[in-house]
Design an enzyme around this catalytic site. Structure first.
Site, PDB file in Angstrom:
ATOM      1  N   TRP A 127     -65.122 -37.865  48.680  1.00  0.00           N
ATOM      2  CA  TRP A 127     -63.759 -37.970  49.239  1.00  0.00           C
ATOM      3  C   TRP A 127     -63.056 -36.630  49.006  1.00  0.00           C
ATOM      4  CZ3 TRP A 127     -58.985 -39.854  46.350  1.00  0.00           C
ATOM      5  CH2 TRP A 127     -57.915 -40.052  47.229  1.00  0.00           C
ATOM      6  N   ASP A 208     -65.348 -44.371  40.559  1.00  0.00           N
ATOM      7  CA  ASP A 208     -64.238 -44.586  41.486  1.00  0.00           C
ATOM      8  C   ASP A 208     -64.576 -45.836  42.294  1.00  0.00           C
ATOM      9  OD1 ASP A 208     -62.266 -44.562  43.359  1.00  0.00           O
ATOM     10  OD2 ASP A 208     -62.614 -42.512  44.072  1.00  0.00           O
ATOM     11  N   ALA A 210     -62.942 -47.949  44.891  1.00  0.00           N
ATOM     12  CA  ALA A 210     -61.779 -48.034  45.789  1.00  0.00           C
ATOM     13  C   ALA A 210     -61.941 -49.101  46.863  1.00  0.00           C
ATOM     14  CB  ALA A 210     -61.534 -46.670  46.437  1.00  0.00           C
ATOM     15  N   LYS A 243     -56.968 -51.078  49.279  1.00  0.00           N
ATOM     16  CA  LYS A 243     -57.732 -51.645  50.381  1.00  0.00           C
ATOM     17  C   LYS A 243     -57.937 -53.140  50.202  1.00  0.00           C
ATOM     18  CE  LYS A 243     -58.555 -47.147  51.053  1.00  0.00           C
ATOM     19  NZ  LYS A 243     -58.209 -46.046  50.178  1.00  0.00           N
TER      20      LYS A 243
HETATM   21  C1  LMR Z   1     -59.401 -42.126  53.185  1.00  0.00           C
HETATM   22  O1  LMR Z   1     -60.403 -41.646  52.646  1.00  0.00           O
HETATM   23  O2  LMR Z   1     -59.197 -42.055  54.409  1.00  0.00           O
HETATM   24  C2  LMR Z   1     -58.394 -42.857  52.344  1.00  0.00           C
HETATM   25  O3  LMR Z   1     -58.781 -42.889  51.025  1.00  0.00           O
HETATM   26  C3  LMR Z   1     -57.026 -42.360  52.550  1.00  0.00           C
HETATM   27  C4  LMR Z   1     -56.765 -41.013  51.964  1.00  0.00           C
HETATM   28  O4  LMR Z   1     -55.746 -40.876  51.287  1.00  0.00           O
HETATM   29  O5  LMR Z   1     -57.532 -40.073  52.195  1.00  0.00           O
END
Ligand code: LMR
Length: 393
Positions: A127, A208, A210, A243
């Site tokens: 991410w 993590d 999420a 989420k």
């Molecule tokens: C994403 O990966 O799209 C989400 O976790 C939102 C973000 O804040 O990037």
């Protein structure tokens, strides 16, 4: 003061959100930011959360601070949700945090305090916001290989080799389930091997989590984290409610620590709360209080699980639908991995130029690394979308 500052590079996911909003084409398709959308393109408030919010509204008599660790019923519920009923409670501590991101950041600050020389190993890719978060805490960063773009699968042997370079005491950042951005995940056998390596090389797992409930199911998505927790002496987990409780803008998450023993857990937790105090003082309360109500009411908790499962199954259906449509339009099995991936995302393996053409010529928005948000797929236009994707190959 500000005269030497240059314009900051916009976060690519947030920049895409803005670009999509400004596009006037009615048939545009948003596969960008990771927010769940139903068949009408809406991100609904979940039934149980709405009911809990009503009860909260009626019962709440004050907005005074809750305390640095937040709502203790929420914390206890999160420990059980993530680690299960068998969590070693004497060594586990949990603090409510402003979203999974808040939890990631305060844990990162704690790791910097605990071991200033530690390097955080992150999957390639990960991410995009992991990087500024870990760097912002002053930690050193390294990457381990993770994804094979040609096959859409995890390069597990290369991952283990990469982590073999880490030094004792380093931190390994892992996606507990539903890898973002790739959608490719380790199976349980691989998690077991990885855990063995973490123990053997004295590496600290930082999970993590999420998207619990978005992949294989609420319990199955926690299985890897629980396995690691059952074996290693210490670890940290950043869990997000954005989420699975659909409370994105309210910012609710949990920072969970497992210490070597009770005294170790207490000391680390006191430092974690100190870090949080120095960063934002107290966590926001509203949705955490609502989630605590959901967790303490068997009917609401049951209904939440039912609705979450509906969400998960819809995403699985969309995955299969897109993989089938791509098979038909491309006359190949190149994209079959979309049906195998789990979670909110898949990375299609397109070039940034192909992604740009999809946006410009077809109004299809995805992140430049070709990550798609599966929940944004239009169920009634999957053939058109597949044809557009194939047209830019
Ligand atoms: C994403 O990966 O799209 C989400 O976790 C939102 C973000 O804040 O990037």
């Amino acid at each position: 003061m500000f005269e030497d500052l240059k314009q900051a590079q916009p976060d690519k996911i947030l920049a895409l959100m803005a670009q999509f909003r400004e596009d006037p084409r009615p048939a545009k398709i948003d596969l960008g930011v990771g927010v769940y959308k139903d068949e009408n393109g809406r991100t609904p408030v979940m039934r149980a959360v709405r009911e809990a919010e009503k009860r909260l509204y009626d019962a709440q008599t004050t907005k005074a601070y809750v305390g640095m660790a937040g709502d203790l019923a929420f914390d206890a519920g999160m420990v059980e949700l993530v680690l299960g009923a068998d969590a070693p409670k004497d060594r586990v501590r949990c603090a409510q945090a402003p979203g999974g991101s808040g939890a990631l950041r305060i844990i990162a600050e704690l790791l910097k305090l605990a071991r200033p020389d530690a390097t955080v190993w992150m999957s390639d890719p990960t991410w995009p916001n992991h990087l500024p978060m870990m760097k912002g805490a002053g930690l050193k960063i390294a990457e381990y290989p993770y994804f094979d773009a040609a096959t859409g699968t995890v390069r597990f042997d290369a991952m283990l080799d990469g982590l073999g370079q880490a030094k004792a005491g380093d931190v390994v950042l892992l996606h507990g389930c539903c890898h973002n951005p790739t959608g490719a995940n380790l199976d349980m056998g691989q998690w077991e091997k990885l855990t063995g390596l973490l123990i053997e090389r004295d590496l600290f797992p930082f999970v993590d989590l999420a998207y619990q409930g978005f992949g294989e199911g609420l319990e199955a998505d926690a299985a890897a984290t629980r396995h690691v927790a059952s074996r290693v002496p210490e670890m940290a987990i950043a869990a997000s409610c954005s989420k699975n409780f659909s409370v994105y803008r309210d910012r609710v998450g949990a920072a969970i620590l497992i210490g070597r023993d009770k005294a170790g857990a207490d000391a680390a937790f006191s430092q974690l709360l100190g870090v949080a105090r120095g960063m934002y003082s107290m966590p926001p309360d509203h949705s955490a209080a609502a989630i605590a109500i959901v967790m303490q009411d068997p009917d609401l908790y049951g209904d939440w699980k039912v609705e979450l499962e509906e969400v998960r199954l819809r995403m699985l259906r969309l995955r299969k639908g897109l993989a089938d449509a791509l098979r038909r339009k491309s006359n190949s099995d190149r994209f079959d991995f979309v049906a195998e991936h789990r979670g909110m995302f898949s990375r299609l393996g397109l070039t940034p130029e192909q992604v740009e053409r999809l946006r410009d010529e077809h109004g299809v928005y995805m992140v430049s690394d070709s990550r798609i948000n599966v929940a944004g797929l239009p169920e009634d236009r999957l053939d058109d979308l597949a044809a557009a994707i194939v047209s830019v190959l």
